[in-house]
Design a protein around this motif. Structure first.
Motif, mmCIF file in Angstrom:
data_model
loop_
_atom_site.group_PDB
_atom_site.id
_atom_site.type_symbol
_atom_site.label_atom_id
_atom_site.label_comp_id
_atom_site.label_asym_id
_atom_site.label_seq_id
_atom_site.Cartn_x
_atom_site.Cartn_y
_atom_site.Cartn_z
ATOM 1 N N ILE A 206 0.824 -1.216 0.000
ATOM 2 C CA ILE A 206 0.000 0.000 0.000
ATOM 3 C C ILE A 206 0.856 1.264 0.000
ATOM 4 C CG2 ILE A 206 -1.638 1.346 1.368
ATOM 5 C CD1 ILE A 206 -2.912 -1.268 2.216
ATOM 6 N N ILE A 207 1.999 1.230 0.656
ATOM 7 C CA ILE A 207 2.832 2.432 0.782
ATOM 8 C C ILE A 207 3.129 3.092 -0.566
ATOM 9 C CG2 ILE A 207 5.156 3.242 1.404
ATOM 10 C CD1 ILE A 207 4.924 1.500 3.936
ATOM 11 N N PRO A 208 3.539 2.347 -1.581
ATOM 12 C CA PRO A 208 3.796 3.019 -2.872
ATOM 13 C C PRO A 208 2.553 3.686 -3.460
ATOM 14 C CG PRO A 208 4.735 0.810 -2.862
ATOM 15 C CD PRO A 208 3.906 0.942 -1.617
ATOM 16 N N ILE A 209 1.393 3.091 -3.253
ATOM 17 C CA ILE A 209 0.142 3.681 -3.741
ATOM 18 C C ILE A 209 -0.110 5.003 -3.019
ATOM 19 C CG2 ILE A 209 -2.370 3.392 -3.852
ATOM 20 C CD1 ILE A 209 -1.808 0.323 -4.031
ATOM 21 N N ALA A 210 0.039 4.983 -1.692
ATOM 22 C CA ALA A 210 -0.175 6.191 -0.897
ATOM 23 C C ALA A 210 0.834 7.268 -1.249
ATOM 24 C CB ALA A 210 -0.105 5.850 0.593
ATOM 25 N N GLN A 211 2.091 6.893 -1.414
ATOM 26 C CA GLN A 211 3.121 7.874 -1.747
ATOM 27 C C GLN A 211 2.903 8.458 -3.145
ATOM 28 O OE1 GLN A 211 6.643 5.531 -0.849
ATOM 29 N NE2 GLN A 211 6.902 6.640 1.081
ATOM 30 N N HIS A 212 2.478 7.625 -4.087
ATOM 31 C CA HIS A 212 2.187 8.118 -5.438
ATOM 32 C C HIS A 212 1.025 9.113 -5.401
ATOM 33 C CE1 HIS A 212 1.870 8.205 -9.778
ATOM 34 N NE2 HIS A 212 0.590 7.877 -9.682
ATOM 35 N N TYR A 213 0.000 8.798 -4.613
ATOM 36 C CA TYR A 213 -1.142 9.699 -4.487
ATOM 37 C C TYR A 213 -0.692 11.039 -3.914
ATOM 38 C CZ TYR A 213 -5.746 11.524 -3.486
ATOM 39 O OH TYR A 213 -6.855 12.327 -3.459
ATOM 40 N N GLU A 214 0.109 10.995 -2.859
ATOM 41 C CA GLU A 214 0.608 12.236 -2.255
ATOM 42 C C GLU A 214 1.447 13.026 -3.265
ATOM 43 O OE1 GLU A 214 2.636 13.602 1.869
ATOM 44 O OE2 GLU A 214 3.758 12.100 0.717
ATOM 45 N N ASP A 215 2.290 12.332 -4.021
ATOM 46 C CA ASP A 215 3.106 13.003 -5.045
ATOM 47 C C ASP A 215 2.215 13.718 -6.063
ATOM 48 O OD1 ASP A 215 5.401 12.054 -3.814
ATOM 49 O OD2 ASP A 215 5.728 10.436 -5.273
ATOM 50 N N GLN A 216 1.157 13.050 -6.498
ATOM 51 C CA GLN A 216 0.228 13.665 -7.444
ATOM 52 C C GLN A 216 -0.472 14.873 -6.828
ATOM 53 O OE1 GLN A 216 -2.088 10.086 -8.407
ATOM 54 N NE2 GLN A 216 -1.519 10.440 -10.541
ATOM 55 N N LEU A 217 -0.877 14.740 -5.589
ATOM 56 C CA LEU A 217 -1.578 15.813 -4.898
ATOM 57 C C LEU A 217 -0.698 17.061 -4.777
ATOM 58 C CD1 LEU A 217 -4.377 16.111 -3.547
ATOM 59 C CD2 LEU A 217 -3.308 15.412 -1.407
ATOM 60 N N LEU A 218 0.583 16.870 -4.564
ATOM 61 C CA LEU A 218 1.497 17.991 -4.323
ATOM 62 C C LEU A 218 2.342 18.385 -5.533
ATOM 63 C CD1 LEU A 218 2.778 16.920 -0.789
ATOM 64 C CD2 LEU A 218 1.081 18.682 -1.322
ATOM 65 N N GLU A 219 2.082 17.773 -6.696
ATOM 66 C CA GLU A 219 2.965 17.994 -7.841
ATOM 67 C C GLU A 219 3.032 19.446 -8.321
ATOM 68 O OE1 GLU A 219 1.717 15.359 -10.944
ATOM 69 O OE2 GLU A 219 -0.115 16.481 -11.361
ATOM 70 N N SER A 220 2.025 20.262 -8.039
ATOM 71 C CA SER A 220 2.064 21.661 -8.489
ATOM 72 C C SER A 220 2.713 22.585 -7.463
ATOM 73 C CB SER A 220 0.654 22.150 -8.834
ATOM 74 O OG SER A 220 -0.142 22.183 -7.668
ATOM 75 N N PHE A 221 3.201 22.022 -6.353
ATOM 76 C CA PHE A 221 3.856 22.813 -5.321
ATOM 77 C C PHE A 221 5.375 22.684 -5.435
ATOM 78 C CE2 PHE A 221 -0.325 21.968 -3.654
ATOM 79 C CZ PHE A 221 -0.660 23.119 -2.953
ATOM 80 N N THR A 222 6.068 23.751 -5.119
ATOM 81 C CA THR A 222 7.530 23.689 -5.059
ATOM 82 C C THR A 222 7.927 23.043 -3.732
ATOM 83 O OG1 THR A 222 7.795 25.818 -3.932
ATOM 84 C CG2 THR A 222 7.701 25.860 -6.372
ATOM 85 N N PRO A 223 9.164 22.565 -3.620
ATOM 86 C CA PRO A 223 9.614 22.020 -2.332
ATOM 87 C C PRO A 223 9.471 23.035 -1.192
ATOM 88 C CG PRO A 223 11.147 21.374 -4.049
ATOM 89 C CD PRO A 223 10.171 22.351 -4.666
ATOM 90 N N GLU A 224 9.713 24.301 -1.482
ATOM 91 C CA GLU A 224 9.574 25.340 -0.463
ATOM 92 C C GLU A 224 8.117 25.489 -0.032
ATOM 93 O OE1 GLU A 224 11.167 25.863 -3.467
ATOM 94 O OE2 GLU A 224 13.203 25.722 -2.671
#
Length: 161
Positions: free
Chosen positions: A120-138
């Motif tokens: 499940i972890i990779p699924i959750a991490q991929h979802y989070e990555d998609q959710l935050l993809e328009s944000f900069t690291p800062e």
């Protein structure tokens, strides 16, 4: 003209505009994210949202009791009890009676639970990555800081009750 504006502003003070009301926005966002993510893993892993939260918490904090999980998972006692029983029945979680307190049990992931979490972890991490993809690291760091501050303030307000 000023009297009309003053009256309009005064009237607005008595209206709760939900799209700008922070508690509503946070609840709506949380529900949307939880349901969307759950839809991705519930069919494949036969887990409910409470079960997933418990599995995730036990993955990083083995040995928690149901009472300790409740505030961490934002779940009520009944939801936790049902979820733990389902996880035990599915052989994903095991209970170990605590020394000195026969009424409480420490909870641990079984090998099946660890395997499930690992998938499940990779699924959750991929979802989070998609959710935050328009944000900069800062911006992500700022968001994390804002959420930490809101969380601390909400806890302080709860304690003031």
């Amino acid at each position: 003209m000023n009297k009309v504006k003053a009256a309009s502003v005064n009237e607005l003070k008595h209206i709760l505009y939900l799209p700008r009301f922070l508690p509503y926005r946070l609840t709506k966002l949380s529900g949307t994210v939880s349901r969307d993510l759950a839809a991705q893993y519930s069919a494949a892993f036969d887990l409910t949202i409470p079960e997933w939260r418990i599995v995730a918490l036990l993955g990083s904090h083995p040995g928690l009791t149901a009472r300790e999980i409740a505030p961490l998972a934002s779940l009520d006692k009944v939801s936790i009890s049902r979820a733990v029983e389902r996880l035990v029945k599915a052989e994903r979680v095991e209970k170990r009676t605590l020394d000195g307190d026969r009424r409480s049990a420490a909870l641990y992931l079984t090998e099946a639970g660890k395997t499930c979490l690992g998938e499940i972890i990779p699924i959750a991490q991929h979802y989070e990555d998609q959710l935050l993809e328009s944000f900069t690291p800062e911006e992500i760091e700022q968001l994390d800081g804002f959420l930490n501050r809101l969380d601390a303030k909400a806890e302080a307000l709860k304690e003031g009750d």
